[in-house]
Design a protein around this motif. Structure first.
Motif, PDB file in Angstrom:
ATOM      1  N   VAL A   4       0.856  -1.187   0.000  1.00  0.00           N
ATOM      2  CA  VAL A   4       0.000   0.000   0.000  1.00  0.00           C
ATOM      3  C   VAL A   4       0.892   1.238   0.000  1.00  0.00           C
ATOM      4  O   VAL A   4       1.853   1.334   0.772  1.00  0.00           O
ATOM      5  CB  VAL A   4      -0.932   0.001   1.226  1.00  0.00           C
ATOM      6  CG1 VAL A   4      -1.687   1.319   1.341  1.00  0.00           C
ATOM      7  CG2 VAL A   4      -1.904  -1.174   1.148  1.00  0.00           C
ATOM      8  N   GLY A   5       0.576   2.171  -0.891  1.00  0.00           N
ATOM      9  CA  GLY A   5       1.327   3.409  -0.967  1.00  0.00           C
ATOM     10  C   GLY A   5       0.716   4.480  -0.080  1.00  0.00           C
ATOM     11  O   GLY A   5      -0.475   4.433   0.253  1.00  0.00           O
ATOM     12  N   ILE A   6       1.532   5.445   0.284  1.00  0.00           N
ATOM     13  CA  ILE A   6       1.109   6.531   1.164  1.00  0.00           C
ATOM     14  C   ILE A   6       1.450   7.858   0.493  1.00  0.00           C
ATOM     15  O   ILE A   6       2.587   8.073   0.066  1.00  0.00           O
ATOM     16  CB  ILE A   6       1.806   6.439   2.532  1.00  0.00           C
ATOM     17  CG1 ILE A   6       1.459   5.113   3.215  1.00  0.00           C
ATOM     18  CG2 ILE A   6       1.448   7.640   3.413  1.00  0.00           C
ATOM     19  CD1 ILE A   6       2.296   4.802   4.436  1.00  0.00           C
ATOM     20  N   VAL A   7       0.443   8.743   0.394  1.00  0.00           N
ATOM     21  CA  VAL A   7       0.653  10.083  -0.142  1.00  0.00           C
ATOM     22  C   VAL A   7       0.390  11.082   0.977  1.00  0.00           C
ATOM     23  O   VAL A   7      -0.646  11.028   1.642  1.00  0.00           O
ATOM     24  CB  VAL A   7      -0.268  10.357  -1.350  1.00  0.00           C
ATOM     25  CG1 VAL A   7      -0.152  11.813  -1.793  1.00  0.00           C
ATOM     26  CG2 VAL A   7       0.073   9.419  -2.503  1.00  0.00           C
ATOM     27  N   LEU A   8       1.317  11.987   1.161  1.00  0.00           N
ATOM     28  CA  LEU A   8       1.245  13.017   2.201  1.00  0.00           C
ATOM     29  C   LEU A   8       0.941  14.356   1.545  1.00  0.00           C
ATOM     30  O   LEU A   8       1.748  14.861   0.766  1.00  0.00           O
ATOM     31  CB  LEU A   8       2.574  13.086   2.947  1.00  0.00           C
ATOM     32  CG  LEU A   8       3.080  11.761   3.522  1.00  0.00           C
ATOM     33  CD1 LEU A   8       4.520  11.901   3.985  1.00  0.00           C
ATOM     34  CD2 LEU A   8       2.166  11.281   4.628  1.00  0.00           C
ATOM     35  N   ALA A  35       5.527  12.593  -1.105  1.00  0.00           N
ATOM     36  CA  ALA A  35       5.114  13.885  -0.556  1.00  0.00           C
ATOM     37  C   ALA A  35       4.519  14.740  -1.665  1.00  0.00           C
ATOM     38  O   ALA A  35       5.074  14.813  -2.766  1.00  0.00           O
ATOM     39  CB  ALA A  35       6.305  14.597   0.068  1.00  0.00           C
ATOM     40  N   ALA A  36       3.393  15.364  -1.379  1.00  0.00           N
ATOM     41  CA  ALA A  36       2.743  16.271  -2.322  1.00  0.00           C
ATOM     42  C   ALA A  36       2.412  17.553  -1.583  1.00  0.00           C
ATOM     43  O   ALA A  36       1.280  17.782  -1.184  1.00  0.00           O
ATOM     44  CB  ALA A  36       1.479  15.633  -2.903  1.00  0.00           C
ATOM     45  N   GLY A  37       3.423  18.368  -1.372  1.00  0.00           N
ATOM     46  CA  GLY A  37       3.216  19.584  -0.603  1.00  0.00           C
ATOM     47  C   GLY A  37       3.572  20.830  -1.381  1.00  0.00           C
ATOM     48  O   GLY A  37       4.430  20.809  -2.261  1.00  0.00           O
ATOM     49  N   GLY A  38       2.894  21.885  -1.047  1.00  0.00           N
ATOM     50  CA  GLY A  38       3.183  23.175  -1.639  1.00  0.00           C
ATOM     51  C   GLY A  38       2.692  23.300  -3.065  1.00  0.00           C
ATOM     52  O   GLY A  38       2.030  22.409  -3.602  1.00  0.00           O
ATOM     53  N   THR A  39       3.011  24.423  -3.665  1.00  0.00           N
ATOM     54  CA  THR A  39       2.616  24.692  -5.046  1.00  0.00           C
ATOM     55  C   THR A  39       3.845  24.561  -5.950  1.00  0.00           C
ATOM     56  O   THR A  39       4.974  24.601  -5.461  1.00  0.00           O
ATOM     57  CB  THR A  39       2.020  26.105  -5.178  1.00  0.00           C
ATOM     58  OG1 THR A  39       3.027  27.060  -4.814  1.00  0.00           O
ATOM     59  CG2 THR A  39       0.807  26.279  -4.284  1.00  0.00           C
ATOM     60  N   PRO A  40       3.653  24.438  -7.242  1.00  0.00           N
ATOM     61  CA  PRO A  40       4.794  24.295  -8.150  1.00  0.00           C
ATOM     62  C   PRO A  40       5.791  25.451  -8.081  1.00  0.00           C
ATOM     63  O   PRO A  40       6.978  25.262  -8.337  1.00  0.00           O
ATOM     64  CB  PRO A  40       4.144  24.226  -9.538  1.00  0.00           C
ATOM     65  CG  PRO A  40       2.798  23.667  -9.283  1.00  0.00           C
ATOM     66  CD  PRO A  40       2.381  24.248  -7.951  1.00  0.00           C
ATOM     67  N   ASP A  41       5.323  26.635  -7.706  1.00  0.00           N
ATOM     68  CA  ASP A  41       6.238  27.778  -7.620  1.00  0.00           C
ATOM     69  C   ASP A  41       6.866  27.936  -6.237  1.00  0.00           C
ATOM     70  O   ASP A  41       7.520  28.934  -5.960  1.00  0.00           O
ATOM     71  CB  ASP A  41       5.544  29.069  -8.059  1.00  0.00           C
ATOM     72  CG  ASP A  41       4.329  29.415  -7.222  1.00  0.00           C
ATOM     73  OD1 ASP A  41       4.000  28.656  -6.287  1.00  0.00           O
ATOM     74  OD2 ASP A  41       3.701  30.455  -7.500  1.00  0.00           O
ATOM     75  N   GLY A  42       6.654  26.948  -5.362  1.00  0.00           N
ATOM     76  CA  GLY A  42       7.310  26.957  -4.054  1.00  0.00           C
ATOM     77  C   GLY A  42       6.546  27.649  -2.951  1.00  0.00           C
ATOM     78  O   GLY A  42       7.038  27.749  -1.835  1.00  0.00           O
ATOM     79  N   ASP A  43       5.359  28.128  -3.245  1.00  0.00           N
ATOM     80  CA  ASP A  43       4.551  28.792  -2.224  1.00  0.00           C
ATOM     81  C   ASP A  43       3.791  27.771  -1.384  1.00  0.00           C
ATOM     82  O   ASP A  43       3.720  26.586  -1.721  1.00  0.00           O
ATOM     83  CB  ASP A  43       3.546  29.745  -2.869  1.00  0.00           C
ATOM     84  CG  ASP A  43       4.200  31.018  -3.384  1.00  0.00           C
ATOM     85  OD1 ASP A  43       5.298  31.380  -2.901  1.00  0.00           O
ATOM     86  OD2 ASP A  43       3.609  31.648  -4.289  1.00  0.00           O
ATOM     87  N   LEU A  44       3.186  28.262  -0.315  1.00  0.00           N
ATOM     88  CA  LEU A  44       2.303  27.423   0.480  1.00  0.00           C
ATOM     89  C   LEU A  44       1.003  27.215  -0.284  1.00  0.00           C
ATOM     90  O   LEU A  44       0.521  28.117  -0.968  1.00  0.00           O
ATOM     91  CB  LEU A  44       2.007  28.083   1.823  1.00  0.00           C
ATOM     92  CG  LEU A  44       3.175  28.198   2.787  1.00  0.00           C
ATOM     93  CD1 LEU A  44       2.748  28.968   4.032  1.00  0.00           C
ATOM     94  CD2 LEU A  44       3.709  26.841   3.182  1.00  0.00           C
ATOM     95  N   GLY A  45       0.444  26.039  -0.165  1.00  0.00           N
ATOM     96  CA  GLY A  45      -0.804  25.720  -0.837  1.00  0.00           C
ATOM     97  C   GLY A  45      -0.812  24.259  -1.234  1.00  0.00           C
ATOM     98  O   GLY A  45       0.128  23.521  -0.941  1.00  0.00           O
ATOM     99  N   THR A  46      -1.863  23.842  -1.883  1.00  0.00           N
ATOM    100  CA  THR A  46      -1.931  22.468  -2.357  1.00  0.00           C
ATOM    101  C   THR A  46      -2.196  22.476  -3.853  1.00  0.00           C
ATOM    102  O   THR A  46      -3.017  23.247  -4.339  1.00  0.00           O
ATOM    103  CB  THR A  46      -3.013  21.661  -1.623  1.00  0.00           C
ATOM    104  OG1 THR A  46      -4.244  22.388  -1.660  1.00  0.00           O
ATOM    105  CG2 THR A  46      -2.631  21.418  -0.182  1.00  0.00           C
ATOM    106  N   SER A  47      -1.491  21.621  -4.558  1.00  0.00           N
ATOM    107  CA  SER A  47      -1.578  21.562  -6.002  1.00  0.00           C
ATOM    108  C   SER A  47      -2.277  20.284  -6.446  1.00  0.00           C
ATOM    109  O   SER A  47      -1.768  19.185  -6.178  1.00  0.00           O
ATOM    110  CB  SER A  47      -0.164  21.604  -6.601  1.00  0.00           C
ATOM    111  OG  SER A  47      -0.176  21.216  -7.954  1.00  0.00           O
ATOM    112  N   PRO A  48      -3.406  20.394  -7.117  1.00  0.00           N
ATOM    113  CA  PRO A  48      -4.071  19.193  -7.627  1.00  0.00           C
ATOM    114  C   PRO A  48      -3.175  18.376  -8.551  1.00  0.00           C
ATOM    115  O   PRO A  48      -3.187  17.149  -8.509  1.00  0.00           O
ATOM    116  CB  PRO A  48      -5.284  19.745  -8.386  1.00  0.00           C
ATOM    117  CG  PRO A  48      -5.518  21.099  -7.809  1.00  0.00           C
ATOM    118  CD  PRO A  48      -4.169  21.611  -7.408  1.00  0.00           C
ATOM    119  N   ASP A  49      -2.385  19.051  -9.376  1.00  0.00           N
ATOM    120  CA  ASP A  49      -1.489  18.329 -10.288  1.00  0.00           C
ATOM    121  C   ASP A  49      -0.426  17.555  -9.527  1.00  0.00           C
ATOM    122  O   ASP A  49      -0.136  16.400  -9.853  1.00  0.00           O
ATOM    123  CB  ASP A  49      -0.832  19.295 -11.271  1.00  0.00           C
ATOM    124  CG  ASP A  49      -1.825  19.901 -12.254  1.00  0.00           C
ATOM    125  OD1 ASP A  49      -2.889  19.283 -12.492  1.00  0.00           O
ATOM    126  OD2 ASP A  49      -1.538  20.996 -12.784  1.00  0.00           O
TER     127      ASP A  49
END
Length: 127
Positions: A4-8, A35-49
């Motif tokens: 089982v995989g884990i995504v954070l 890990a799936a944290g932050g936005t592509p430009d390095g800011d705080l947030g969550t990115s669907p992609d």
């Protein structure tokens, strides 16, 4: 056979990556932890992609659980799962739940058992 995989999912790339590093210390190396944290430009947030990519990377065939840090990370995960159902978004404490899930996934446990271990971490006292 995969595990089982884990995504954070976190608002912070550093928080998600730091937790991933911690989990690598308690889980066997075969457990996919992404890990799936932050936005592509390095800011705080969550990115669907980023989240969709993390789910694909964590999926070794035995399912994926997703653990999120805060409310809008949960909303982003729910939106992504509407488009690609299958992974299981688990209502669990981010750190303690992730540790319990990683240890349980290391034993070869199935998706529901790994998810339940994460949920049960909510009720484990610290002292």
């Amino acid at each position: 056979m995969g595990l089982v995989g884990i995504v954070l999912v976190s608002h912070s790339e550093q928080l998600a990556s730091g937790l991933r590093d911690l989990l690598r210390q308690v889980a066997t190396p075969e457990v996919p932890i992404i890990a799936a944290g932050g936005t592509p430009d390095g800011d705080l947030g969550t990115s669907p992609d980023r989240l969709a990519e993390a789910i694909a990377a964590a999926d070794s065939g035995d399912g994926v659980i997703i653990l999120a840090d805060l409310g809008s990370a949960v909303l982003t995960a729910r939106a992504v799962l509407e488009e690609a159902p299958g992974p299981l978004l688990v209502d669990a404490p981010f750190v303690e739940g992730a540790v319990a899930a990683a240890v349980t996934a290391s034993t070869g446990a199935g998706l529901e058992e790994v998810a339940e271990a994460a949920r049960e971490a909510r009720d484990v006292p610290k002292f």
